[in-house]
Design a protein around this motif. Structure first.
Motif, PDB file in Angstrom:
ATOM      1  N   SER A  97       0.744  -0.855   0.173  1.00  0.00           N
ATOM      2  CA  SER A  97      -0.365  -0.209   0.106  1.00  0.00           C
ATOM      3  C   SER A  97       1.340   1.293   0.280  1.00  0.00           C
ATOM      4  CB  SER A  97      -1.281  -0.444   0.979  1.00  0.00           C
ATOM      5  OG  SER A  97      -0.480   0.066   2.729  1.00  0.00           O
ATOM      6  N   SER A  98       2.144   0.854   0.139  1.00  0.00           N
ATOM      7  CA  SER A  98       3.277   2.633   0.393  1.00  0.00           C
ATOM      8  C   SER A  98       3.243   2.900  -1.091  1.00  0.00           C
ATOM      9  CB  SER A  98       4.355   1.997   1.337  1.00  0.00           C
ATOM     10  OG  SER A  98       4.750   1.033   1.037  1.00  0.00           O
ATOM     11  N   ALA A  99       3.193   1.279  -1.669  1.00  0.00           N
ATOM     12  CA  ALA A  99       4.138   2.282  -3.391  1.00  0.00           C
ATOM     13  C   ALA A  99       2.254   3.099  -4.168  1.00  0.00           C
ATOM     14  CB  ALA A  99       3.872   0.505  -4.106  1.00  0.00           C
ATOM     15  N   THR A 100       1.428   2.306  -3.642  1.00  0.00           N
ATOM     16  CA  THR A 100       0.141   3.082  -3.702  1.00  0.00           C
ATOM     17  C   THR A 100       0.698   4.395  -3.268  1.00  0.00           C
ATOM     18  OG1 THR A 100      -0.881   1.500  -4.250  1.00  0.00           O
ATOM     19  CG2 THR A 100      -2.383   2.854  -4.138  1.00  0.00           C
ATOM     20  N   GLN A 101       0.375   4.683  -2.118  1.00  0.00           N
ATOM     21  CA  GLN A 101       0.415   5.942  -1.414  1.00  0.00           C
ATOM     22  C   GLN A 101       1.504   6.922  -2.396  1.00  0.00           C
ATOM     23  OE1 GLN A 101      -1.587   6.817   0.902  1.00  0.00           O
ATOM     24  NE2 GLN A 101      -1.453   8.599   0.357  1.00  0.00           N
ATOM     25  N   SER A 102       2.017   6.162  -2.263  1.00  0.00           N
ATOM     26  CA  SER A 102       3.755   6.882  -3.137  1.00  0.00           C
ATOM     27  C   SER A 102       3.130   7.971  -4.192  1.00  0.00           C
ATOM     28  CB  SER A 102       4.981   6.736  -3.592  1.00  0.00           C
ATOM     29  OG  SER A 102       5.113   5.358  -4.441  1.00  0.00           O
ATOM     30  N   VAL A 103       2.223   6.807  -5.054  1.00  0.00           N
ATOM     31  CA  VAL A 103       1.667   7.299  -7.100  1.00  0.00           C
ATOM     32  C   VAL A 103       1.085   8.441  -5.862  1.00  0.00           C
ATOM     33  CG1 VAL A 103       0.750   6.577  -8.765  1.00  0.00           C
ATOM     34  CG2 VAL A 103       2.368   5.771  -7.367  1.00  0.00           C
ATOM     35  N   VAL A 104      -0.021   8.162  -5.301  1.00  0.00           N
ATOM     36  CA  VAL A 104      -1.450   9.414  -4.810  1.00  0.00           C
ATOM     37  C   VAL A 104      -0.004  10.861  -4.747  1.00  0.00           C
ATOM     38  CG1 VAL A 104      -3.062   9.399  -2.967  1.00  0.00           C
ATOM     39  CG2 VAL A 104      -2.713   7.364  -4.169  1.00  0.00           C
ATOM     40  N   ASP A 105       0.622  10.430  -3.533  1.00  0.00           N
ATOM     41  CA  ASP A 105       1.084  11.838  -2.790  1.00  0.00           C
ATOM     42  C   ASP A 105       1.860  12.118  -4.311  1.00  0.00           C
ATOM     43  OD1 ASP A 105       0.045  10.917  -0.577  1.00  0.00           O
ATOM     44  OD2 ASP A 105       1.787  10.020   0.222  1.00  0.00           O
ATOM     45  N   ILE A 106       2.357  11.569  -5.124  1.00  0.00           N
ATOM     46  CA  ILE A 106       3.107  13.054  -5.866  1.00  0.00           C
ATOM     47  C   ILE A 106       1.936  13.133  -6.757  1.00  0.00           C
ATOM     48  CG2 ILE A 106       3.538  10.759  -8.179  1.00  0.00           C
ATOM     49  CD1 ILE A 106       6.555  12.765  -6.811  1.00  0.00           C
ATOM     50  N   LYS A 107       1.320  12.258  -6.883  1.00  0.00           N
ATOM     51  CA  LYS A 107       0.195  12.723  -7.728  1.00  0.00           C
ATOM     52  C   LYS A 107      -0.034  14.970  -6.668  1.00  0.00           C
ATOM     53  CE  LYS A 107      -4.535  12.812 -10.027  1.00  0.00           C
ATOM     54  NZ  LYS A 107      -4.921  13.796  -9.175  1.00  0.00           N
ATOM     55  N   ALA A 108      -0.519  14.564  -5.914  1.00  0.00           N
ATOM     56  CA  ALA A 108      -0.645  15.860  -5.010  1.00  0.00           C
ATOM     57  C   ALA A 108      -0.059  16.566  -5.278  1.00  0.00           C
ATOM     58  CB  ALA A 108      -1.091  15.055  -3.989  1.00  0.00           C
ATOM     59  N   LYS A 109       1.195  16.076  -4.975  1.00  0.00           N
ATOM     60  CA  LYS A 109       2.632  17.244  -4.872  1.00  0.00           C
ATOM     61  C   LYS A 109       2.480  18.255  -6.858  1.00  0.00           C
ATOM     62  CE  LYS A 109       7.976  17.370  -5.635  1.00  0.00           C
ATOM     63  NZ  LYS A 109       8.419  18.451  -4.496  1.00  0.00           N
ATOM     64  N   TRP A 110       2.202  17.590  -7.663  1.00  0.00           N
ATOM     65  CA  TRP A 110       2.417  17.363  -8.971  1.00  0.00           C
ATOM     66  C   TRP A 110       1.413  18.256  -9.121  1.00  0.00           C
ATOM     67  CZ3 TRP A 110       2.815  12.793 -12.066  1.00  0.00           C
ATOM     68  CH2 TRP A 110       4.241  12.571 -11.902  1.00  0.00           C
ATOM     69  N   ASP A 137      -4.544  24.864 -17.509  1.00  0.00           N
ATOM     70  CA  ASP A 137      -4.212  23.545 -19.493  1.00  0.00           C
ATOM     71  C   ASP A 137      -3.132  22.827 -18.903  1.00  0.00           C
ATOM     72  OD1 ASP A 137      -1.951  25.967 -17.891  1.00  0.00           O
ATOM     73  OD2 ASP A 137      -0.768  25.791 -19.676  1.00  0.00           O
ATOM     74  N   ILE A 138      -2.937  23.182 -16.896  1.00  0.00           N
ATOM     75  CA  ILE A 138      -2.068  21.664 -16.369  1.00  0.00           C
ATOM     76  C   ILE A 138      -3.036  20.979 -15.384  1.00  0.00           C
ATOM     77  CG2 ILE A 138      -0.489  21.177 -14.933  1.00  0.00           C
ATOM     78  CD1 ILE A 138       1.234  23.151 -15.443  1.00  0.00           C
ATOM     79  N   SER A 139      -2.844  19.386 -16.202  1.00  0.00           N
ATOM     80  CA  SER A 139      -3.953  18.393 -15.042  1.00  0.00           C
ATOM     81  C   SER A 139      -3.110  17.642 -15.349  1.00  0.00           C
ATOM     82  CB  SER A 139      -5.298  18.217 -16.010  1.00  0.00           C
ATOM     83  OG  SER A 139      -4.638  17.479 -17.410  1.00  0.00           O
ATOM     84  N   THR A 140      -4.201  16.840 -13.706  1.00  0.00           N
ATOM     85  CA  THR A 140      -3.236  15.361 -13.341  1.00  0.00           C
ATOM     86  C   THR A 140      -3.889  14.268 -13.720  1.00  0.00           C
ATOM     87  OG1 THR A 140      -3.360  15.855 -11.152  1.00  0.00           O
ATOM     88  CG2 THR A 140      -1.597  16.275 -12.326  1.00  0.00           C
ATOM     89  N   ARG A 141      -3.440  12.540 -13.634  1.00  0.00           N
ATOM     90  CA  ARG A 141      -4.686  11.595 -13.711  1.00  0.00           C
ATOM     91  C   ARG A 141      -3.365  10.631 -12.889  1.00  0.00           C
ATOM     92  NH1 ARG A 141      -3.600  11.976 -19.143  1.00  0.00           N
ATOM     93  NH2 ARG A 141      -3.300   9.352 -19.505  1.00  0.00           N
ATOM     94  N   LEU A 142      -4.552   9.556 -11.805  1.00  0.00           N
ATOM     95  CA  LEU A 142      -4.442   8.461 -11.970  1.00  0.00           C
ATOM     96  C   LEU A 142      -4.748   7.106 -13.068  1.00  0.00           C
ATOM     97  CD1 LEU A 142      -4.804   8.017  -8.013  1.00  0.00           C
ATOM     98  CD2 LEU A 142      -2.429   8.740  -9.540  1.00  0.00           C
ATOM     99  N   PRO A 144      -1.409   1.783  -9.528  1.00  0.00           N
ATOM    100  CA  PRO A 144      -1.451   2.938 -10.099  1.00  0.00           C
ATOM    101  C   PRO A 144      -0.664   3.563 -10.694  1.00  0.00           C
ATOM    102  CG  PRO A 144      -2.529   4.076  -8.228  1.00  0.00           C
ATOM    103  CD  PRO A 144      -2.009   3.212  -8.290  1.00  0.00           C
ATOM    104  N   SER A 145      -0.380   4.353 -11.900  1.00  0.00           N
ATOM    105  CA  SER A 145       0.762   5.378 -12.283  1.00  0.00           C
ATOM    106  C   SER A 145      -0.248   6.866 -12.582  1.00  0.00           C
ATOM    107  CB  SER A 145       1.546   4.583 -14.369  1.00  0.00           C
ATOM    108  OG  SER A 145       1.440   3.591 -14.118  1.00  0.00           O
ATOM    109  N   ALA A 146       1.497   7.558 -12.584  1.00  0.00           N
ATOM    110  CA  ALA A 146       0.363   9.008 -12.348  1.00  0.00           C
ATOM    111  C   ALA A 146       0.919   9.573 -13.164  1.00  0.00           C
ATOM    112  CB  ALA A 146       1.253  10.055 -10.652  1.00  0.00           C
ATOM    113  N   VAL A 147       0.124  10.976 -13.954  1.00  0.00           N
ATOM    114  CA  VAL A 147       0.365  11.207 -15.369  1.00  0.00           C
ATOM    115  C   VAL A 147       0.060  13.301 -15.234  1.00  0.00           C
ATOM    116  CG1 VAL A 147       0.083  11.522 -17.475  1.00  0.00           C
ATOM    117  CG2 VAL A 147       0.155   9.405 -16.505  1.00  0.00           C
ATOM    118  N   LEU A 148       0.937  13.570 -15.426  1.00  0.00           N
ATOM    119  CA  LEU A 148       0.027  15.516 -15.560  1.00  0.00           C
ATOM    120  C   LEU A 148       0.863  15.546 -17.120  1.00  0.00           C
ATOM    121  CD1 LEU A 148       2.372  17.893 -13.264  1.00  0.00           C
ATOM    122  CD2 LEU A 148       2.903  17.564 -16.117  1.00  0.00           C
TER     123      LEU A 148
END
Ligand code: BES
Ligand code: ZN
Length: 742
Positions: A155-168, A177-182, A191-195
């Motif tokens: 779950s810490s792996a998923t948390q790291s993705v959720v958090d990097i998305k939040a940082k972005w 004009d900028i969006s992010t998604r899981l 999940p993966s994260a995309v900006l």
């Protein structure tokens, strides 16, 4: 490395088995389908005639059925590859796969030809390079390491993705004009994260950089810090995105930054995303992978992976970018090439879908971080402190993104970033900072900090500001931005100064005994210009100071005064760069010249020089070289103060920066001549081979050279093109592009 790779190969192998209907208990004589190179398939068939069946071969790759036993053999005989074959769940899949690979190859070639990579965004790129902050990268790496493990099932792996998305999301606040998604996957729960920064003019054309956010440690997946593999890559691409946002960059093409799930278990996140883009016919102009960027394990800074999983035109473009932007100066970096020879990271997912992919890597394959995939892949294993190495990759990422996506012409900045930062009037607790006026600016915001600490802000309506309340004997960093009507610029790159210490150093005395025939009339060094007649053999001009910046070159002009006729005078200038009270450390004599009139030339402040306010001594002696101390017969000595704006790296961590040239020079370049002069500065062993190639990798000419300095005939090459020159001697390989002009 070999061990790690075979362990990884088995993990990939076992994972693939998990996906299939196969049971965990695999017998050595069980058959399975796979794709394998036709050459390997035939070899294997000779050794195991009853255990390998070749069904179909396309373009050097075969669809086969073989026993686990035969596969084992293949796997153990592979030195530089992954497993040596790719598992397929059915014959149909295997045949489809080799046909698709061939179709991809031709569609890829067509796509590659369709892209014309150019370099014409100097203003934007240079602005971006100055904004890269290695400490931001360090921070992100440390944060990611803090999750303990990012193995894809945790779950810490998923948390790291959720958090990097939040940082972005935070970085992009206020930008519609900028969006992010899981992105959720079917092959992993992580999940993966995309900006996404939406392109203004060509929103359907994509430029993508990525890295994997998961980590692994086959011996204990609950402890997989993955600092270099690949928190460094995620931190690098995050910094590139942060800089684009800070400079308010608006791309013509759409830019995407991706943090992938589950790379370590078979490129799963990137595999699904790249396949999805391909199915939807997304036009990806170029893809760059950042996986392991902070371990400087080899001579050069950047090693481009140039095996069959990357695309030659794009690799060549990366080299041209580095030739153009990083050949010298503050952002200098050197490069070479290396190979994985298997699909070692997510770029392979994009390449497999027929997209142009490149993978700039931290070291040569064999010199790369030996601690990855263990509990020791921690931040402090990096040979260079403060993520200085990864910062170079963030710069390359920005060059790639800006030059492929191109700035939207409509947003050319009119509120310019201030430049020419300098400092003066430095005391133990105060300093005056100044800069050149920037067009569009009505006033300026200044921010300063003890190097590495938190910023303090202030404002000024002129082009200088005096700062007080500073700490004694301390390095400070400052930046300035323009406030224009209705908008403001980005902050400038930093300049630095050091407050004086309470224990000033003292210097040896030096003077000329007799000034009745000659004396120092004028000293001009950079912006310092002091004229005086005879001062009786010595002048303490330390009240006059000149500001010099690390890495910059300054002109010198020294004029003697004569009473009767002119004589030959020997000049020396010293700068006490390390402020230890003498002029005898290596490099502290910065100038020497002999003339009976004005002696002129230049010197360069070492690029690693630290910020300091220190002494410069100018000495002129009749007919003989003066020493830095003591008195001499005829002539004069003058002392001045210099303020060195040190390199930021030296200020931030105090670490030494490593700067190597690629060790090869081509002159002239661009060439408007029939020959070019090639100099191999290091690594020449008795003889070598020079190859000239087109930028898409076709060799035009080959020549053996017996000397490290030769003239190479380029008269037969068509003019108006860029070529790649490759030099090879033993295991040394150097590559550089040159242009033959019309
Ligand atoms: N970051 C590595 C790839 C790498 C390691 C490249 C060393 C160059 C030198 C990546 O995360 C990885 O471990 N890849 C696997 C293969 C992948 C398909 C699971 C590997 O190299 O074994
Ligand atoms: Zn990795």
């Amino acid at each position: 490395m070999k061990n790690r790779k075979s362990i990884m190969a088995w993990i990939v192998f076992l994972c693939l088995f998990n996906y299939s209907a196969w049971s965990q208990e695999v017998s050595k004589q069980d058959y399975f389908y796979a794709t394998v190179t036709t050459e390997d398939a035939r070899d294997l068939q000779k050794q195991y005639p009853n255990e390998v069946i070749i069904y179909e071969s396309v373009d050097g790759v075969s669809a086969v059925k073989m026993t686990v036993n035969a596969a084992d053999h293949l796997h153990h005989n592979v030195l530089t590859h992954g497993p040596g074959y790719v598992y397929m769940s059915s014959l149909d899949k295997a045949v489809q796969s080799i046909k698709k690979a061939q179709a991809n190859k031709s569609s890829k070639q067509a796509k590659q030809l369709a892209v014309n990579y150019t370099i014409d965004q100097d203003t934007y790129v240079n602005q971006s390079l100055n904004l890269v902050d290695n400490l931001e990268i360090e921070n992100t790496i440390q944060t990611l390491v803090g999750y303990g493990t990012r193995y894809h099932t945790y779950s810490s792996a998923t948390q790291s993705v959720v958090d990097i998305k939040a940082k972005w999301d935070n970085m992009a606040a206020g930008r519609s004009d900028i969006s992010t998604r899981l992105v959720y996957h079917s092959s992993t729960n992580m999940p993966s994260a995309v900006l996404t920064i939406q392109g203004t003019t060509y929103p359907d054309e994509y430029v993508i950089i990525g890295g994997h956010i998961d980590s692994t440690n086959p011996s204990n997946n609950s402890n997989a810090p993955g600092a270099d593999d690949d928190a460094s890559g995620i931190a690098t691409i995050t910094e590139a995105a942060r800089v684009l946002i800070e400079m308010d960059f608006r791309p013509q093409r759409t830019i995407e930054i991706m943090a992938y799930a589950a790379e370590e278990v078979g490129l799963r996140g990137s595999g699904e995303i790249a396949q999805d883009y391909s199915i939807n016919n997304v036009n990806v102009i170029g893809y760059a992978q950042f996986d392991m960027t902070n371990y400087k394990g080899s001579t050069y800074d950047v090693y481009l992976i140039n095996d069959q999983y990357t695309t030659p035109v794009l690799n060549n473009f990366m080299m041209q970018l580095m030739d153009h932007y990083n050949a010298s100066g503050t952002h200098q970096l050197s490069y070479s090439t290396t190979q994985c020879n298997y699909g070692c990271s997510d770029h392979a997912s994009w390449e497999a879908e027929g997209y142009n992919a490149t993978f700039p890597f931290e070291a040569s394959f064999s010199g790369s971080n030996p601690y990855i995939h263990t509990s020791s892949d921690t931040y402090n294993q990096a040979p260079l402190a403060n993520s200085v190495h990864a910062a170079k990759f963030a710069k390359l990422a920005l060059e790639f993104l800006i030059e492929t996506a191109k700035a939207d012409g409509g947003t050319t900045p009119t509120c310019n970033v201030p430049s020419g930062l300098s400092s003066s009037n430095i005391t133990t607790s105060s300093a005056t900072v100044s800069w050149s006026s920037a067009s569009g600016a009505a006033s300026y915001d200044i921010r300063y900090r003890i190097a590495g600490g938190s910023w303090v802000s202030t404002t000024s309506s002129s082009t200088s500001k005096s700062l007080s309340g500073l700490t004694v004997d301390t390095n400070y960093e400052f930046q300035v931005k323009s406030i224009c009507s209705g908008q403001e610029s980005a902050y400038s790159s930093s300049a630095t100064f050091r407050t004086l210490s309470n224990n000033p150093v003292s210097y040896c005395a030096s003077s000329g005994n007799d000034v009745s025939y000659e004396w120092i009339e004028n000293v001009t060094v950079g912006s310092l210009n002091n004229t005086s007649s005879s001062d009786g053999g010595y002048a303490d001009n330390t009240g006059q100071s000149v500001s010099l910046t690390a890495g910059n070159t300054y002109s010198v002009s020294l004029t003697p005064g004569f009473m009767y006729s002119s004589y030959s005078e020997v000049w020396r200038i010293w700068i006490d760069y390390n402020h230890d009270g003498d002029f005898t450390d290596p490099g502290e004599q910065v100038y020497s010249g002999t003339s009976s009139s004005t002696s002129s030339g230049s010197f360069t402040v070492p690029s690693g020089a630290s910020s300091v306010t220190t002494r410069m001594r100018v000495s002129m002696r009749y007919n003989n070289a003066p020493s830095s101390c003591g008195s001499f017969d005829y002539g004069e000595v003058e002392d001045y103060t210099v303020t060195i704006n040190g390199s930021l790296l030296a200020a931030k961590g105090g670490e030494k920066t490593v700067r190597e040239a690629a060790g090869m020079k081509i002159f002239p370049n661009p060439a408007n001549t029939e020959t070019i002069a090639l100099t191999i500065e290091d690594g020449f062993q008795d003889e070598g081979v020079v190859r000239i190639m087109t930028i898409d990798g076709k060799t035009l000419e080959t020549k053996t050279i017996m000397e490290p300095r030769v003239e190479v005939d380029i008269s037969r090459l068509p003019a108006g093109h860029t070529y790649i020159l490759v030099f090879e001697s033993g295991d040394v390989k150097k590559t550089q592009s040159f242009i033959k002009q019309q």
